[in-house]
Design an enzyme around this catalytic site. Sequence first.
Site, mmCIF file in Angstrom:
data_model
loop_
_atom_site.group_PDB
_atom_site.id
_atom_site.type_symbol
_atom_site.label_atom_id
_atom_site.label_comp_id
_atom_site.label_asym_id
_atom_site.label_seq_id
_atom_site.Cartn_x
_atom_site.Cartn_y
_atom_site.Cartn_z
ATOM 1 N N HIS A 45 10.355 -18.795 9.135
ATOM 2 C CA HIS A 45 9.923 -17.574 10.048
ATOM 3 C C HIS A 45 10.231 -17.691 11.127
ATOM 4 O O HIS A 45 10.125 -18.385 11.799
ATOM 5 C CB HIS A 45 9.132 -16.145 10.157
ATOM 6 C CG HIS A 45 8.826 -15.550 8.496
ATOM 7 N ND1 HIS A 45 10.411 -16.063 7.201
ATOM 8 C CD2 HIS A 45 7.501 -15.175 8.330
ATOM 9 C CE1 HIS A 45 9.091 -15.300 6.504
ATOM 10 N NE2 HIS A 45 8.005 -14.598 6.663
ATOM 11 N N GLY A 60 9.639 -14.978 2.004
ATOM 12 C CA GLY A 60 8.327 -14.123 2.010
ATOM 13 C C GLY A 60 7.938 -12.971 1.291
ATOM 14 O O GLY A 60 7.287 -12.495 1.028
ATOM 15 N N CYS A 103 1.795 -13.872 7.690
ATOM 16 C CA CYS A 103 2.211 -15.802 7.777
ATOM 17 C C CYS A 103 2.853 -15.337 9.080
ATOM 18 O O CYS A 103 2.780 -15.861 10.058
ATOM 19 C CB CYS A 103 3.593 -15.877 6.827
ATOM 20 S SG CYS A 103 4.679 -14.899 6.255
ATOM 21 N N ARG A 147 0.894 -14.409 -18.363
ATOM 22 C CA ARG A 147 2.437 -14.535 -18.592
ATOM 23 C C ARG A 147 2.801 -16.346 -18.427
ATOM 24 O O ARG A 147 3.536 -16.713 -19.418
ATOM 25 C CB ARG A 147 3.252 -14.323 -17.568
ATOM 26 C CG ARG A 147 3.625 -12.655 -17.967
ATOM 27 C CD ARG A 147 4.736 -12.054 -16.493
ATOM 28 N NE ARG A 147 3.457 -12.057 -15.302
ATOM 29 C CZ ARG A 147 3.384 -11.671 -14.592
ATOM 30 N NH1 ARG A 147 2.892 -10.223 -15.350
ATOM 31 N NH2 ARG A 147 2.058 -11.903 -13.777
ATOM 32 N N ALA A 177 5.122 -19.323 -5.628
ATOM 33 C CA ALA A 177 6.218 -19.703 -4.347
ATOM 34 C C ALA A 177 4.484 -20.200 -3.335
ATOM 35 O O ALA A 177 4.838 -21.438 -3.406
ATOM 36 C CB ALA A 177 6.488 -18.283 -3.462
HETATM 37 P P1 NAP Z 1 5.141 -15.434 -6.708
HETATM 38 O O1 NAP Z 1 5.257 -16.019 -6.531
HETATM 39 O O2 NAP Z 1 5.551 -14.123 -7.685
HETATM 40 O O3 NAP Z 1 3.836 -15.762 -7.680
HETATM 41 C C1 NAP Z 1 2.814 -14.826 -7.767
HETATM 42 C C2 NAP Z 1 1.444 -15.858 -8.510
HETATM 43 O O4 NAP Z 1 0.670 -14.566 -9.312
HETATM 44 C C3 NAP Z 1 2.043 -16.396 -9.487
HETATM 45 O O5 NAP Z 1 1.375 -17.960 -10.021
HETATM 46 C C4 NAP Z 1 1.316 -15.646 -10.973
HETATM 47 O O6 NAP Z 1 1.568 -15.594 -12.039
HETATM 48 C C5 NAP Z 1 0.370 -14.897 -10.142
HETATM 49 N N1 NAP Z 1 -0.319 -13.560 -11.189
HETATM 50 C C6 NAP Z 1 0.233 -12.646 -11.055
HETATM 51 N N2 NAP Z 1 -0.369 -11.665 -11.252
HETATM 52 C C7 NAP Z 1 -1.664 -12.506 -11.555
HETATM 53 C C8 NAP Z 1 -2.673 -11.605 -12.409
HETATM 54 N N3 NAP Z 1 -2.895 -10.220 -12.714
HETATM 55 N N4 NAP Z 1 -3.493 -12.423 -12.656
HETATM 56 C C9 NAP Z 1 -3.203 -13.593 -12.510
HETATM 57 N N5 NAP Z 1 -2.236 -14.687 -11.839
HETATM 58 C C10 NAP Z 1 -1.520 -13.241 -11.524
HETATM 59 O O7 NAP Z 1 3.883 -14.510 -5.268
HETATM 60 P P2 NAP Z 1 4.020 -15.854 -4.013
HETATM 61 O O8 NAP Z 1 5.443 -15.690 -3.477
HETATM 62 O O9 NAP Z 1 3.060 -16.855 -4.246
HETATM 63 O O10 NAP Z 1 3.001 -14.684 -3.429
HETATM 64 C C11 NAP Z 1 1.826 -14.364 -2.991
HETATM 65 C C12 NAP Z 1 1.019 -13.865 -3.107
HETATM 66 O O11 NAP Z 1 0.334 -14.199 -1.848
HETATM 67 C C13 NAP Z 1 1.567 -12.124 -2.025
HETATM 68 O O12 NAP Z 1 1.365 -11.187 -3.139
HETATM 69 C C14 NAP Z 1 0.787 -12.637 -1.105
HETATM 70 O O13 NAP Z 1 -0.201 -11.253 -0.770
HETATM 71 C C15 NAP Z 1 0.324 -13.531 -0.541
HETATM 72 N N6 NAP Z 1 1.269 -14.141 0.497
HETATM 73 C C16 NAP Z 1 0.858 -14.625 1.690
HETATM 74 C C17 NAP Z 1 1.892 -15.066 2.537
HETATM 75 C C18 NAP Z 1 1.043 -14.871 4.007
HETATM 76 O O14 NAP Z 1 1.815 -14.740 4.741
HETATM 77 N N7 NAP Z 1 -0.323 -15.840 4.049
HETATM 78 C C19 NAP Z 1 3.294 -15.569 2.241
HETATM 79 C C20 NAP Z 1 3.260 -14.752 1.049
HETATM 80 C C21 NAP Z 1 2.780 -14.540 0.119
HETATM 81 P P3 NAP Z 1 2.333 -15.314 -13.608
HETATM 82 O O15 NAP Z 1 3.154 -17.180 -12.838
HETATM 83 O O16 NAP Z 1 1.794 -16.040 -14.642
HETATM 84 O O17 NAP Z 1 3.867 -14.643 -13.141
HETATM 85 O O1 3JN Z 2 7.407 -10.884 3.085
HETATM 86 C C1 3JN Z 2 7.304 -11.476 4.437
HETATM 87 O O2 3JN Z 2 7.415 -12.058 4.716
HETATM 88 C C2 3JN Z 2 6.173 -11.859 4.399
HETATM 89 C C3 3JN Z 2 4.945 -11.038 2.417
HETATM 90 C C4 3JN Z 2 3.386 -11.316 2.846
HETATM 91 C C5 3JN Z 2 3.296 -10.453 1.687
HETATM 92 C C6 3JN Z 2 4.009 -10.226 0.455
HETATM 93 C C7 3JN Z 2 2.744 -9.251 -0.334
HETATM 94 C C8 3JN Z 2 2.013 -8.915 -0.806
HETATM 95 C C9 3JN Z 2 1.706 -10.210 1.974
HETATM 96 C C10 3JN Z 2 1.102 -10.659 2.644
HETATM 97 O O3 3JN Z 2 0.049 -11.866 3.019
HETATM 98 O O4 3JN Z 2 0.419 -9.499 3.628
HETATM 99 C C11 3JN Z 2 1.165 -9.582 0.813
HETATM 100 C C12 3JN Z 2 -0.051 -8.978 0.619
HETATM 101 O O5 3JN Z 2 -1.202 -9.206 0.592
HETATM 102 O O6 3JN Z 2 -0.328 -8.090 1.153
#
Ligand code: NAP
Ligand code: 3JN
Length: 344
Positions: A251, A162, A131, A42, A16
């Site tokens: 949010h 999120g 975020c 994957r 996402a």
């Molecule tokens: P998501 O939609 O589940 O996407 C996860 C991504 O990571 C997919 O591209 C997935 O690839 C890839 N991935 C998973 N395991 C991997 C591995 N072992 N090696 C390489 N790539 C891998 O999650 P999202 O919502 O985009 O969020 C991803 C991360 O961003 C979160 O876990 C969090 O740490 C961070 N995040 C931060 C904020 C913030 O507050 N700044 C907000 C949201 C998320 P596949 O398609 O192959 O599974």
């Molecule tokens: O839940 C939300 O609205 C924000 C989520 C952020 C998030 C989700 C999974 C793992 C994080 C983050 O950015 O802190 C993480 C993480 O990196 O620990």
Amino acid sequence: MSKTKFNVAVVGATGAVGEQIIGLLEKRDFPVDKLKLLSSARSAGTVLNFKGQEITVEEAGPDSFEGIDIALFSAGGDVSKELAPHAVRHGAVCIDNTNAFRMDPTAPLVVPEVNADQIDKHQGIIANPNCSTIQMVAALKPLYDSYGISRIIVSTYQAVSGAGAKAINEMLRQSKEVLEGRDANPDILPVGSLPVKHQIAFNAIPQIDKFQDNGYTLEEMKMVRETKKIFGDEDIAVTATCVRIPVIYGHSESVYVELKNDYELEEVKQLLAESPGITLVDDPAAQAYPLATDAAGKNDVFVGRVRRDLGNARGLNLWIVSDNLLKGAAWNAVQIAEIIAAKA
Ligand code: NAP
Ligand code: 3JN
């Protein structure tokens, strides 16, 4: 040596946040030379479009970063911990969206509107805050500079996006189940350390991320710690309650701040209205205030309901709304990349 174009890697390209990063690199016409899209095994082989060009997603590994100048990570903390050091070893600057390095003293934790000056101090990794923290500190920065801030009390109303695509689907599925008179079957939320799940449709869940020993959740503690680090001010008292609500994108936050000095309400509104990246939407006579549905898809942080605490002349209430996947993640990261590119 000055560079005009950059080889960029997006780790988590099929996710996402990754999708939004790719969209912003295109929309902002970021000076990309080569774009490398990385995921897990994957999704390796998936073809994604960038500026009309088809790019095949590759599996991320330690050797994925040869020749990469800027690597944007959003594949979870474990992936960042494992692969970001390899990207640095290959000479890339990493902008990491996860919690992995946020409190690492060698990694600047950056919201450009607040502390862009920290970017130059990086040693290979720059962390993007959570975020919920990003939108709050961006809105509070002009007040911090003008009056000082002694205390922040924040309650969040966080969108299901999120917690990823699965949480969005869960909310939509449960809404249908409830509207059809069936039981909602909780499966994903809250994301925590126990297998206990709760209904999100037509509900509010006061838990985001795992509980800590002090009774707060990890999301709440991220807001406390990250706010202090970003302002470089350990003395700000911060207390947070983070709540998941059935909204898809955006949010919302009810924020109460105690300022260190007296303020004029009109001056506060003017400061907010003039601040880069902030849009003031505050007209009670027209019932105008920030809404998640209006903020979704936009880069700005929206602020409204600005009003004085009736019991404390230095107290101020605000309503702060932003797209959690844009300013809360992808846009903040791309903003940092733009600053790095402009200085290279
Ligand atoms: P998501 O939609 O589940 O996407 C996860 C991504 O990571 C997919 O591209 C997935 O690839 C890839 N991935 C998973 N395991 C991997 C591995 N072992 N090696 C390489 N790539 C891998 O999650 P999202 O919502 O985009 O969020 C991803 C991360 O961003 C979160 O876990 C969090 O740490 C961070 N995040 C931060 C904020 C913030 O507050 N700044 C907000 C949201 C998320 P596949 O398609 O192959 O599974
Ligand atoms: O839940 C939300 O609205 C924000 C989520 C952020 C998030 C989700 C999974 C793992 C994080 C983050 O950015 O802190 C993480 C993480 O990196 O620990």
